[in-house]
Scaffold this active site. Structure first.
Site, short mmCIF file in Angstrom:
data_model
loop_
_atom_site.label_atom_id
_atom_site.label_comp_id
_atom_site.label_asym_id
_atom_site.label_seq_id
_atom_site.Cartn_x
_atom_site.Cartn_y
_atom_site.Cartn_z
CG HIS A 160 -2.02 -1.00 1.18
ND1 HIS A 160 -1.80 -2.31 1.48
CD2 HIS A 160 -3.34 -0.90 0.89
CE1 HIS A 160 -2.92 -3.00 1.39
NE2 HIS A 160 -3.88 -2.18 1.02
N GLY A 209 -1.41 -2.08 -6.01
CA GLY A 209 -2.27 -3.08 -5.38
C GLY A 209 -3.60 -2.53 -4.91
CG HIS A 275 -10.92 -4.68 -2.34
ND1 HIS A 275 -11.20 -3.34 -2.23
CD2 HIS A 275 -10.70 -5.12 -1.08
CE1 HIS A 275 -11.14 -2.98 -0.95
NE2 HIS A 275 -10.84 -4.05 -0.23
CD GLU A 327 -12.59 -5.41 2.85
OE1 GLU A 327 -12.72 -5.21 4.06
OE2 GLU A 327 -11.79 -4.78 2.12
CD GLU A 343 -14.58 -1.53 2.62
OE1 GLU A 343 -13.70 -0.74 3.00
OE2 GLU A 343 -14.34 -2.56 1.96
CB CYS A 345 -14.44 2.30 1.82
SG CYS A 345 -13.56 3.04 3.20
CB CYS A 418 -10.49 2.44 5.26
SG CYS A 418 -11.46 0.91 5.23
CB CYS A 419 -15.61 2.85 6.70
SG CYS A 419 -15.45 1.39 5.63
#
Length: 683
Positions: A160, A209, A275, A327, A343, A345, A418-419
């Site tokens: 990441h 990624g 994803h 996800e 999700e 996000c 993250c959300c």
């Protein structure tokens, strides 16, 4: 791995890209959020809660969970990475982005000063050549296990590093545009210059990624005008499908590359896969680069992907990403209810994508999907208190002993958080989705009360919206041009749900067509309007004090899923205006899995000011499945069903909830668990 010669030719890099980019862009431009001042009863309180509660809570949690400490240790080059994931840096970036947007609307000296201090810590953690990644910089000899021994060596899989960079760029542009300060922008540009020097033709090639660096680079290009940022964004897009290490015969998305949208070249992709968050960031970037470079192959690909998603992989609430494992988007029509992932996000990413698709094509169907996401699948991720969240958003919760729900209750924070920070950055930017312009056309996309001052067709105009949307369909637009006789077209979106279209595909349909139609008056006089791409086109020379009244029919509509969605066979969902409804335990005798909604059920709507911060509820008398006293007989009993907006569920404790209701009883599951106080309707 260096790219092949044919790969470089396919990219079409060089002077032609730079020259073309300078004169290409989205044909439709959004009116900046700073030009739209809200007075709205629905959204303005939520934006204020974001400023007063969500952003401060997010910063506090970044402090208490050692996300800030990671930057301090990276600056000191000592210590041990103190959080779980190497992408935890982004929670700070995303909250800075949200705070920056908020500062544009609500100036706050204390918040401004705090952000400045935080940016100093970010800058101190940056290495001399621009590299910024606390999971390695703290202790380069012992980096995070996901990061690999050297920079970028695990970027495709887990590190990441570029994902962190992308969120840094987005935050930096937001901070610069909101404050005029270049402190974070300079940090971002230094990092981006490093990225551009490492990746590109004849240099290192990798498909990031977790996408978002592509979107961030495009934003840096817009701010600086430097072609290398756009070129590198396009390079990353075209790096997809080039890796030879995957097993194309495997059905495992991790092993065949689908999880990362890396199984095929980007221009050959035609379906939403893998994803969901990563995918929708990728599709947003594809739209960006297509708009800025005129890349027709990218445009054709993203158009096809959008059609696949909307016609086969979209929940009725606008949620995306059905499968908890990875996800991910599931197979076509794979839209389960109790295990729906959806999700939060992904809903944020979908809003970005839908806005870009609208700016490319000018069709209201993209805004229809965006509106569905905003009022349902996205808003459900945020608790009414502004500091509790859903990571996933289920479509049904069953209160059965031993039954595992995806996520039956909200949480204040997550280990992978993250959300919450994604919501913090999206909410204050919402006014930027209300209007858009193209030549002499002014698009009114979202129905949010407030005032905007803009220039359309080279004429200064003030436009004011007044409404009580989404609860009422009476919309008022007051047009005040600076000079009489301003010549422009006002394009008012007539939502698909007001045109007998549940979604812009056959995935969901209304049970019965409505005879009611949207009506429009100008200065009190009914007008016959032309409908084009879902917009009522009002062409005239406008004068100060002109008023447009639009009335959208607010009926309770019964929604059916395509028969190929097996989980929804024989079931119905409820919709009123843009809002999807659910039944929750608190209003329905503690249980919702035993409710039937037959075809003859008649619903009434009523506003409840004291419920869930004010909501329109739906009520009807329907049969409810009950057990006899000894548990040996089954019957149905008439009761009042109370349905609330889906976004408002799980604010009153944990219990059953459902969006889809069986229309009739066709089978029974006989349950032996003591917690199952009644037979559940199924099939």
């Amino acid at each position: 791995m260096l790219p092949s010669k044919s790969f470089l030719l396919a990219l079409g890099f060089g002077a032609s890209l730079a020259a073309h980019a300078q004169k290409s862009d989205y044909p439709i431009q959004a009116v900046p959020f700073t030009q739209v001042k809200l007075t709205d009863n629905f959204w303005l309180p939520r934006l204020k809660t974001n400023t007063d509660v969500t952003i401060p809570a997010s910063f506090q949690r970044c402090e208490s969970t050692n996300r800030v400490k990671n930057f301090e240790m990276a600056a000191a080059h000592q210590g041990k990475f103190a959080t779980t994931f190497p992408f935890d840096d982004t929670d700070i970036y995303k909250t800075i982005e949200g705070a920056s947007y908020s500062l544009s609307v609500y100036p706050d000296a204390k918040l401004d000063a705090y952000v400045d201090e935080l940016i100093k810590k970010v800058g101190a953690a940056q290495e001399p050549d621009g590299y910024l990644y606390t999971a390695r910089t703290i202790d380069p000899a012992h980096p995070h296990s996901w990061a690999g021994p050297t920079r970028w060596s695990k970027e495709r899989e887990l590190s990441h590093e570029l994902y962190n960079a992308g969120h840094l760029y987005e935050a930096a542009v937001a901070h610069y545009e909101a404050t005029g300060k270049k402190t974070l922008l300079n940090i971002a540009l230094k990092n981006a210059d490093l990225v551009c020097s490492v990746f590109g033709p004849g240099k290192l090639s990798v498909a990031p990624g977790h996408e978002i660096v592509e979107m961030g680079l495009v934003k840096l290009y817009r701010v600086t005008g430097q072609p290398k940022y756009l070129e590198t964004a396009k390079f990353f897009l075209y790096a997809r499908g080039q890796y030879k290490g995957y097993d194309p015969k495997s059905t495992d998305g991790w092993k065949n590359g689908q999880y990362w949208q890396d199984d095929k070249p980007v221009v050959d992709q035609r379906v939403a896969e893998g994803h969901a968050v990563r995918a929708e960031y990728l599709y947003s970037a594809m739209a960006d680069v297509a708009a800025l470079t005129g890349d027709k192959q990218l445009l054709a690909a993203v158009d096809s992907i959008w059609q696949n998603m909307v016609s086969k992989k979209l929940y009725v609430t606008g949620g995306t990403g059905a499968v908890p494992a990875g996800e991910a988007f599931g197979k076509n029509y794979e839209l389960p209810n109790t295990t729906a992932y959806n999700e939060t996000c992904a809903s944020v990413a979908d809003v970005y994508w839908q806005q870009r698709m609208f700016q490319l094509h000018g069709d209201s169907k993209y805004v229809d999907v965006m509106e569905k996401v905003l009022y349902n699948g996205l808003l459900s991720g945020l608790g009414l208190d502004g500091k509790s969240f859903f990571y996933s958003n289920a479509m049904q919760i069953k209160n059965i002993q031993g039954y595992h729900d995806t996520e039956p209750a909200r949480a204040g924070w997550f280990e992978c958080s993250c959300c919450p920070t994604n919501l913090a950055r999206l909410m204050p930017a919402l006014p930027g989705y209300v209007y858009a312009e193209r030549g002499k056309a002014l698009y009114a996309n979202l129905f949010v009360s407030g005032t905007t001052n803009l220039t359309v067709n080279k004429q200064k105009v003030q436009l004011t919206q007044e409404n009580n949307y989404p609860w009422q369909g009476d919309l008022k637009f007051k047009v005040n041009p600076a000079k009489a006789g301003a010549d422009f077209d006002l394009l008012v979106r007539i939502p698909g749900w007001a045109r007998n279209e549940a979604v812009p595909s056959s995935l969901y349909t209304f049970e019965q067509p409505s005879s009611q139609q949207a009506t429009i008056k100008v200065n009190g006089q009914p007008v016959t309007y032309q409908l084009q791409n879902g917009y009522a086109i009002l062409s005239r020379k406008w004068h100060k004090g002109d008023v447009v009244d639009v009335n959208l029919p607010m009926e309770v509509r019964r929604v059916h899923a395509n028969p190929l969605v097996k989980d929804d066979l024989g079931k119905v969902a409820l919709q009123r205006g843009p809002v999807m409804y659910c039944a929750e335990w608190a209003d329905n005798n503690g249980k919702t899995s035993n409710i039937l909604v037959p075809q003859n059920a008649s619903f009434s709507a009523g506003y409840q000011a004291g419920l869930l911060n004010g909501v329109e509820t739906l009520t009807a008398t329907v049969p409810v499945v009950t057990l006899g006293a000894e548990g040996t007989s089954v019957s149905t009993t008439p009761r009042t069903l109370v349905a609330i907006p889906y976004y408002a569920w799980a604010n009153r404790g944990k219990g059953e909830m459902t969006v889809w209701f069986p229309e009739k009883l066709t089978d029974l599951d006989l349950l032996s668990q003591p917690a199952a106080s009644g037979a559940t309707a199924s099939k």
